[in-house]
Design a protein around this motif. Sequence first.
Motif, PDB file in Angstrom:
ATOM      1  N   ALA A  18       6.065  83.501 -59.055  1.00 33.43           N
ATOM      2  CA  ALA A  18       4.758  83.563 -59.721  1.00 33.43           C
ATOM      3  C   ALA A  18       4.447  85.000 -60.140  1.00 33.43           C
ATOM      4  N   GLU A  19       4.747  85.938 -59.269  1.00 26.76           N
ATOM      5  CA  GLU A  19       4.544  87.361 -59.586  1.00 26.76           C
ATOM      6  C   GLU A  19       5.419  87.778 -60.768  1.00 26.76           C
ATOM      7  N   TYR A  20       6.670  87.343 -60.773  1.00 23.82           N
ATOM      8  CA  TYR A  20       7.600  87.681 -61.856  1.00 23.82           C
ATOM      9  C   TYR A  20       7.140  87.075 -63.183  1.00 23.82           C
ATOM     10  N   ARG A  21       6.665  85.827 -63.150  1.00 19.85           N
ATOM     11  CA  ARG A  21       6.187  85.181 -64.387  1.00 19.85           C
ATOM     12  C   ARG A  21       4.951  85.875 -64.933  1.00 19.85           C
ATOM     13  N   ARG A  22       4.063  86.364 -64.046  1.00 16.76           N
ATOM     14  CA  ARG A  22       2.896  87.113 -64.524  1.00 16.76           C
ATOM     15  C   ARG A  22       3.330  88.402 -65.223  1.00 16.76           C
ATOM     16  N   ALA A  23       4.349  89.054 -64.687  1.00 19.63           N
ATOM     17  CA  ALA A  23       4.846  90.297 -65.278  1.00 19.63           C
ATOM     18  C   ALA A  23       5.687  90.043 -66.534  1.00 19.63           C
ATOM     19  N   ASN A  24       6.223  88.842 -66.682  1.00 21.44           N
ATOM     20  CA  ASN A  24       7.083  88.474 -67.820  1.00 21.44           C
ATOM     21  C   ASN A  24       6.570  87.158 -68.401  1.00 21.44           C
ATOM     22  N   PRO A  25       5.506  87.202 -69.204  1.00 21.95           N
ATOM     23  CA  PRO A  25       4.829  85.969 -69.623  1.00 21.95           C
ATOM     24  C   PRO A  25       5.502  85.183 -70.742  1.00 21.95           C
ATOM     25  N   THR A  26       6.556  85.716 -71.367  1.00 17.42           N
ATOM     26  CA  THR A  26       7.190  84.982 -72.464  1.00 17.42           C
ATOM     27  C   THR A  26       8.664  84.709 -72.181  1.00 17.42           C
ATOM     28  N   CYS A  27       9.125  83.595 -72.701  1.00 16.37           N
ATOM     29  CA  CYS A  27      10.515  83.168 -72.539  1.00 16.37           C
ATOM     30  C   CYS A  27      11.453  84.179 -73.200  1.00 16.37           C
ATOM     31  N   ARG A  28      12.503  84.528 -72.505  1.00 17.89           N
ATOM     32  CA  ARG A  28      13.470  85.488 -73.035  1.00 17.89           C
ATOM     33  C   ARG A  28      14.211  84.947 -74.256  1.00 17.89           C
ATOM     34  N   ARG A  29      14.355  83.639 -74.351  1.00 17.43           N
ATOM     35  CA  ARG A  29      15.113  83.045 -75.455  1.00 17.43           C
ATOM     36  C   ARG A  29      14.269  82.752 -76.682  1.00 17.43           C
ATOM     37  N   CYS A  30      13.082  82.156 -76.495  1.00 18.68           N
ATOM     38  CA  CYS A  30      12.332  81.680 -77.667  1.00 18.68           C
ATOM     39  C   CYS A  30      10.941  82.274 -77.809  1.00 18.68           C
ATOM     40  N   GLY A  31      10.443  82.973 -76.804  1.00  9.05           N
ATOM     41  CA  GLY A  31       9.133  83.578 -76.890  1.00  9.05           C
ATOM     42  C   GLY A  31       7.984  82.680 -76.472  1.00  9.05           C
ATOM     43  N   ALA A  32       8.261  81.460 -76.062  1.00 12.31           N
ATOM     44  CA  ALA A  32       7.215  80.545 -75.579  1.00 12.31           C
ATOM     45  C   ALA A  32       6.723  81.037 -74.214  1.00 12.31           C
ATOM     46  N   PRO A  33       5.600  80.516 -73.735  1.00  9.44           N
ATOM     47  CA  PRO A  33       5.130  80.925 -72.410  1.00  9.44           C
ATOM     48  C   PRO A  33       6.162  80.609 -71.321  1.00  9.44           C
ATOM     49  N   THR A  34       6.300  81.533 -70.396  1.00 14.00           N
ATOM     50  CA  THR A  34       7.252  81.369 -69.296  1.00 14.00           C
ATOM     51  C   THR A  34       6.787  80.288 -68.334  1.00 14.00           C
ATOM     52  N   ALA A  35       7.696  79.431 -67.933  1.00 16.47           N
ATOM     53  CA  ALA A  35       7.388  78.395 -66.954  1.00 16.47           C
ATOM     54  C   ALA A  35       8.316  78.466 -65.747  1.00 16.47           C
ATOM     55  N   VAL A  36       9.473  79.109 -65.907  1.00 13.73           N
ATOM     56  CA  VAL A  36      10.505  79.091 -64.878  1.00 13.73           C
ATOM     57  C   VAL A  36      11.134  80.480 -64.753  1.00 13.73           C
ATOM     58  N   VAL A  37      11.426  80.875 -63.526  1.00 14.22           N
ATOM     59  CA  VAL A  37      12.242  82.070 -63.303  1.00 14.22           C
ATOM     60  C   VAL A  37      13.658  81.557 -63.079  1.00 14.22           C
ATOM     61  N   ASP A  38      14.553  81.924 -63.978  1.00 15.71           N
ATOM     62  CA  ASP A  38      15.930  81.425 -63.949  1.00 15.71           C
ATOM     63  C   ASP A  38      16.856  82.487 -63.392  1.00 15.71           C
ATOM     64  N   ARG A  51      16.540  90.709 -58.312  1.00 16.84           N
ATOM     65  CA  ARG A  51      15.656  90.563 -59.469  1.00 16.84           C
ATOM     66  C   ARG A  51      16.353  90.899 -60.786  1.00 16.84           C
ATOM     67  N   ALA A  52      17.422  91.665 -60.743  1.00 20.00           N
ATOM     68  CA  ALA A  52      18.180  91.946 -61.974  1.00 20.00           C
ATOM     69  C   ALA A  52      18.879  90.681 -62.471  1.00 20.00           C
ATOM     70  N   ASN A  53      18.994  89.678 -61.616  1.00 18.47           N
ATOM     71  CA  ASN A  53      19.629  88.411 -61.970  1.00 18.47           C
ATOM     72  C   ASN A  53      18.601  87.364 -62.404  1.00 18.47           C
ATOM     73  N   TRP A  54      17.335  87.751 -62.529  1.00 17.08           N
ATOM     74  CA  TRP A  54      16.275  86.829 -62.919  1.00 17.08           C
ATOM     75  C   TRP A  54      15.952  86.988 -64.391  1.00 17.08           C
ATOM     76  N   GLN A  55      15.535  85.894 -65.013  1.00 17.79           N
ATOM     77  CA  GLN A  55      15.034  85.951 -66.381  1.00 17.79           C
ATOM     78  C   GLN A  55      13.933  84.915 -66.563  1.00 17.79           C
ATOM     79  N   PRO A  56      12.916  85.247 -67.375  1.00 19.26           N
ATOM     80  CA  PRO A  56      11.849  84.292 -67.624  1.00 19.26           C
ATOM     81  C   PRO A  56      12.255  83.308 -68.712  1.00 19.26           C
ATOM     82  N   LEU A  57      12.099  82.013 -68.456  1.00 14.42           N
ATOM     83  CA  LEU A  57      12.417  80.996 -69.448  1.00 14.42           C
ATOM     84  C   LEU A  57      11.302  79.958 -69.514  1.00 14.42           C
ATOM     85  N   CYS A  58      11.150  79.338 -70.683  1.00 13.29           N
ATOM     86  CA  CYS A  58      10.251  78.191 -70.800  1.00 13.29           C
ATOM     87  C   CYS A  58      11.020  76.969 -70.274  1.00 13.29           C
ATOM     88  N   THR A  59      10.315  75.889 -70.065  1.00 15.05           N
ATOM     89  CA  THR A  59      10.957  74.690 -69.522  1.00 15.05           C
ATOM     90  C   THR A  59      12.034  74.155 -70.460  1.00 15.05           C
TER      91      THR A  59
END
Length: 115
Positions: free
Chosen positions: A56-76, A91-99
């Motif tokens: 949840a903390e990571y998604r707040r800091a990274n609010p958009t999907c790395r691939r498409c720019g949609a709102p982040t829903a998942v830390v992948d 955390r270097a292995n994490w990325q924000p993604l939309c569903t």
Amino acid sequence: MPHKPARLCACGYRVAADVLCACQAKRARERKARFDARRPSSSERGYDWAWQKASAEYRRANPTCRRCGAPTAVVDHIEPHRGNMRLFWNRANWQPLCTACHSGAKQAEESKSEK
């Protein structure tokens, strides 16, 4: 636009080319149920309260999907951790993604790389 002709399923029924026959769908459900029965629970795989809080903390800091720019829903996990807790919490292995990106394209890529 041309379309594919109906095909004959192994059970003998004719079905549209892009549709699963009832027997194929049943076998797929049974296969997935067998896999899920052997799979550890999400908390046993590391997705517990600590993960919920950190993601949840990571998604707040990274609010958009790395691939498409949609709102982040998942830390992948960029590289699947496969139970390796050092890789899981790196955390270097994490990325924000939309569903859609996580459940579609990313899962397809991982299934191809496993083969």
